[in-house]
Design a protein around this motif. Structure first.
Motif, mmCIF file in Angstrom:
data_model
loop_
_atom_site.group_PDB
_atom_site.id
_atom_site.type_symbol
_atom_site.label_atom_id
_atom_site.label_comp_id
_atom_site.label_asym_id
_atom_site.label_seq_id
_atom_site.Cartn_x
_atom_site.Cartn_y
_atom_site.Cartn_z
ATOM 1 N N GLU A 162 0.885 -1.389 -0.167
ATOM 2 C CA GLU A 162 -0.265 -0.045 -0.071
ATOM 3 C C GLU A 162 0.944 1.012 0.021
ATOM 4 N N GLY A 163 1.767 0.820 -0.206
ATOM 5 C CA GLY A 163 3.292 2.076 0.104
ATOM 6 C C GLY A 163 2.295 2.866 1.401
ATOM 7 N N VAL A 164 2.766 2.337 2.765
ATOM 8 C CA VAL A 164 2.258 3.220 4.100
ATOM 9 C C VAL A 164 3.860 3.441 4.007
ATOM 10 N N LYS A 165 4.174 4.763 5.088
ATOM 11 C CA LYS A 165 5.346 5.022 4.522
ATOM 12 C C LYS A 165 5.831 4.598 6.124
ATOM 13 N N ILE A 166 6.596 3.849 6.256
ATOM 14 C CA ILE A 166 7.369 3.068 7.529
ATOM 15 C C ILE A 166 8.308 4.207 8.013
ATOM 16 N N ASP A 167 7.343 4.792 8.776
ATOM 17 C CA ASP A 167 7.435 5.942 10.105
ATOM 18 C C ASP A 167 8.617 5.467 11.495
ATOM 19 N N LEU A 168 8.582 6.400 12.515
ATOM 20 C CA LEU A 168 9.372 5.768 13.533
ATOM 21 C C LEU A 168 8.820 5.251 14.293
ATOM 22 N N VAL A 169 7.709 4.977 13.938
ATOM 23 C CA VAL A 169 6.748 4.381 15.273
ATOM 24 C C VAL A 169 6.511 3.229 14.966
ATOM 25 N N LEU A 170 6.097 3.137 13.395
ATOM 26 C CA LEU A 170 5.613 2.233 12.574
ATOM 27 C C LEU A 170 6.586 1.351 12.758
ATOM 28 N N GLY A 171 7.723 1.091 12.623
ATOM 29 C CA GLY A 171 8.814 0.873 12.104
ATOM 30 C C GLY A 171 9.535 0.645 13.261
ATOM 31 N N THR A 172 9.563 1.381 14.578
ATOM 32 C CA THR A 172 9.767 0.419 15.666
ATOM 33 C C THR A 172 8.640 -0.626 15.998
ATOM 34 N N ALA A 173 7.288 -0.845 15.564
ATOM 35 C CA ALA A 173 6.278 -1.588 15.935
ATOM 36 C C ALA A 173 7.101 -2.710 15.302
ATOM 37 N N LEU A 174 7.031 -2.832 14.041
ATOM 38 C CA LEU A 174 7.449 -3.788 13.358
ATOM 39 C C LEU A 174 8.956 -4.364 13.760
ATOM 40 N N VAL A 175 9.521 -3.768 14.615
ATOM 41 C CA VAL A 175 11.236 -4.573 14.791
ATOM 42 C C VAL A 175 10.566 -5.021 16.398
ATOM 43 N N GLY A 176 9.916 -4.228 17.097
ATOM 44 C CA GLY A 176 9.126 -4.845 18.048
ATOM 45 C C GLY A 176 9.227 -6.600 17.364
ATOM 46 N N MET A 177 7.836 -6.404 16.660
ATOM 47 C CA MET A 177 6.682 -7.973 16.435
ATOM 48 C C MET A 177 7.775 -8.376 15.622
ATOM 49 N N TYR A 178 8.407 -8.462 15.034
ATOM 50 C CA TYR A 178 10.011 -9.134 14.953
ATOM 51 C C TYR A 178 10.449 -10.017 16.060
ATOM 52 N N SER A 179 10.999 -9.107 16.673
ATOM 53 C CA SER A 179 12.497 -9.706 17.930
ATOM 54 C C SER A 179 10.834 -10.658 18.739
ATOM 55 N N LYS A 180 9.364 -10.215 18.544
ATOM 56 C CA LYS A 180 8.674 -10.945 20.110
ATOM 57 C C LYS A 180 8.766 -12.559 19.052
ATOM 58 N N CYS A 181 8.633 -12.027 17.538
ATOM 59 C CA CYS A 181 8.531 -13.230 16.958
ATOM 60 C C CYS A 181 9.725 -14.459 16.768
ATOM 61 N N GLY A 182 10.732 -14.491 17.375
ATOM 62 C CA GLY A 182 11.782 -15.356 17.360
ATOM 63 C C GLY A 182 12.244 -14.926 16.187
ATOM 64 N N SER A 183 11.757 -13.459 14.682
ATOM 65 C CA SER A 183 12.667 -13.121 13.399
ATOM 66 C C SER A 183 13.452 -11.996 13.751
#
Length: 560
Positions: free
Chosen positions: A237-258
């Motif tokens: 969708e071309g949503v910009k990965i800003d500070l908050v969204l980026g942080t959320a993704l980093v957290g999600m991947y680490s919590k999921c073991g990736s």
DNA sequence: ATAGGGTTAG
């Protein structure tokens, strides 16, 4: 500096201000140019120190108090400043003053006061506001409705929030994201995801706000496949990965073991604040990569980002999991000496873990003596005294007793909790199958496939008995309440999730489950047995470990 | 003349 004595250039200068000192210089210019009574300039000064340079409301308040007849914009701005400050109560007080001064509020005023109510969890005042808006004949606008939904969500009344949302004629993206994050904050992760799926179905496009919440929920549930799907949706969708969204993704991947994916997102971020760094460091800490966590911590300091107390929790726990005693101690010292952060109980907890795991018993004792609070059951009592309203504390204390086999004390604490009518925080477990997250609470009977699941559960119980497992809790909890009976019967949430996994994951593939909040003593043992009996790899992610590094010294890399 | 609601880390 060039002389800037006209209104226009002074306004531009105010916009460029980054510190209060800059504002003082401008005020000096205003005196020289005879512009101290200029309402527009004064408004901009108030706005700058109250809102833009948040944290300086008091300065704005002084200017405001010196103004003879502050106009509505000034009132609104100062109320707004307090509503986002750490003293939102002042915003409400000023709102009352405003009436006394004969100034009528407008739609903006309501939005700001609503925000203050939200921060203070003042549900009644928020509802009062709602009737006032109608009384003065102003339009009830979407931001107000969103603010009220947020207020209900913050106060734990998702049912009311839901009714408001359903009745909204024209919910916008903020309405949706308020609802999604509301469910997430109230522990209703699955409902949050359902709402997101509803958005998809209704072709409502999600923006970065909503997606950050959704990504967070995926992390909470350990739903890696869904998390990856949301990430690809963001890209598509071309949503910009800003500070908050980026942080959320980093957290999600680490919590999921990736961790690989977490690092990839982290490295791709255009800017990184203390939250972003702390999230990535925590990722390494969770998975026992102490050295890498420390390298990242150094990189963070080199980038001139100031660590905070959360950063230190992750760094210290990383040291503890990797046996980096010297380094950990050294970093602990810098908390106060370099950063003026007073260590909290969790930081002391990390240190005790650190010494214990290195087998430095003498050292531990010495350290414990320097602690401001005793690190045993007695601290727990103190914790309860300090904050008797937080159910988590009761669960923590009850777990401390349970780990010592002091079952009567466990019951006492539970009873205390019941007497205080504290909302029970149900432990739950979840499993992700084909992008769908199935969540189970203890003794859950609501699942459409409950017959099959319970059949499998009883089979599991029989097989466990055959290999000689005796549920340790059964013997001691026979005369307690219904909930405890279910607990003793083995209807633990993680067993329900495993049963579901055995029914629905193809033979040979591992069963990944997430367990939250309530740890029972024999959980790991039982899972090991089930995995042996059924010849299936069962991977448990124990969310409690994320929150309570200080509990019994297990290394977190055991779980993924 | 100016302005509003929703998101992330332990």
């Amino acid at each position: 500096m060039k002389p800037m004595l006209d209104q226009g250039s002074l306004v531009a200068a105010i916009k460029r201000c980054t510190r209060v000192g800059d504002l003082k210089a401008i005020q000096a210019h205003m005196v020289r140019a005879n512009l101290t009574q200029d309402t527009f300039l004064t408004s901009k000064l108030i706005e700058s120190s109250a809102v833009t340079l948040s944290g300086h409301v008091a300065y704005a308040h002084r200017i405001f108090s010196c103004t003879h007849h502050p106009n509505l914009f000034m009132w609104n701005t100062i109320i707004r400043g307090y509503s986002i400050s750490d003293s939102p109560i002042t915003a409400i007080a000023l709102y009352r003053d405003m009436f006394l001064c004969g100034i009528s509020p407008n739609n903006y005023t309501f939005g700001f006061v609503l925000k203050a109510c939200c921060k203070l969890l003042r549900l009644c005042e928020g509802q009062e506001l709602q009737s006032q808006i109608m009384k003065v004949g102003l339009d009830f606008e979407t931001p107000h409705l969103n603010g009220l939904i947020k207020l209900y969500a913050a106060c734990g009344c998702m049912d009311n929030a839901c009714v408001m949302f359903d009745e909204m004629p024209d919910p916008d993206s903020a309405s949706w994201s308020t609802m999604v994050s509301g469910y997430a904050q109230n522990g209703q992760a699955v409902e949050a995801l359902k709402l997101f799926q509803e958005m998809q179905a209704e072709n409502v496009s999600s923006d970065a706000f909503t997606l950050a919440s959704v990504v967070g929920v995926c992390g909470d549930l350990g739903a890696l496949d869904l998390g990856k799907w949301v990430h690809s949706y963001i890209d598509k969708e071309g949503v910009k990965i800003d500070l908050v969204l980026g942080t959320a993704l980093v957290g999600m991947y680490s919590k999921c073991g990736s961790l690989d994916n977490a690092l990839k997102v982290f490295q791709g971020m255009a800017e990184r604040d203390v939250t972003a760094w702390s999230t990535m460091i925590a990722g390494y800490a969770i998975h026992g990569h102490g050295e890498k966590a420390l390298q990242l911590f150094d990189a963070m300091k080199r980038s001139k980002t100031i660590p905070n107390c959360v950063t230190f929790t992750s760094v210290l726990s990383a040291c503890s999991h990797s046996g980096l005693v010297e380094k950990g101690h050294q970093i602990f010292e810098t908390m106060w000496t370099e950063y003026k952060i007073t260590p909290q109980i969790k930081h002391y907890g990390c240190m005790v873990d650190l010494f214990c795991q290195a087998g430095m018993v003498g050292h531990t004792h010495k350290f414990i003596q320097t602690m401001p609070i005793e690190p045993n059951v007695h601290i727990s009592r103190k914790i309860l005294k300090l904050d008797p309203s937080s159910p988590e504390n009761y669960v923590l204390v009850s777990n401390v007793y349970a780990s010592q086999g002091r079952w009567s004390s466990v019951c006492q604490v539970r009873r205390l909790m019941k007497d205080k009518a504290l909302k029970k925080q149900h432990g739950w477990s979840s499993i992700e199958i084909n992008f769908l997250v199935h969540k189970f609470i203890m003794g859950d009977e609501s699942h459409p496939e409950r017959e099959k699941i319970y059949g499998m559960l009883h089979q599991m119980a029989r097989k466990l008995k055959q290999v000689g497992h005796v549920a340790s809790t059964v013997d001691v909890l026979h005369d307690i309440d219904e909930e405890e009976k279910e607990y003793a019967l083995g209807l633990h949430s993680e067993r329900l999730a495993i049963a579901y996994g055995l029914l629905h994951t193809p033979n040979g593939s591992p069963i990944r489950i997430v367990k939250n909040l309530r740890v029972c003593r024999d959980c790991h043992e039982v899972i090991k047995l089930i995995s042996e009996v059924y010849n299936r790899e069962i991977i448990l992610r124990d969310r409690v470990r994320f929150h309570r590094f200080r509990e019994r010294g297990c290394s977190c890399n055991d779980y993924w």
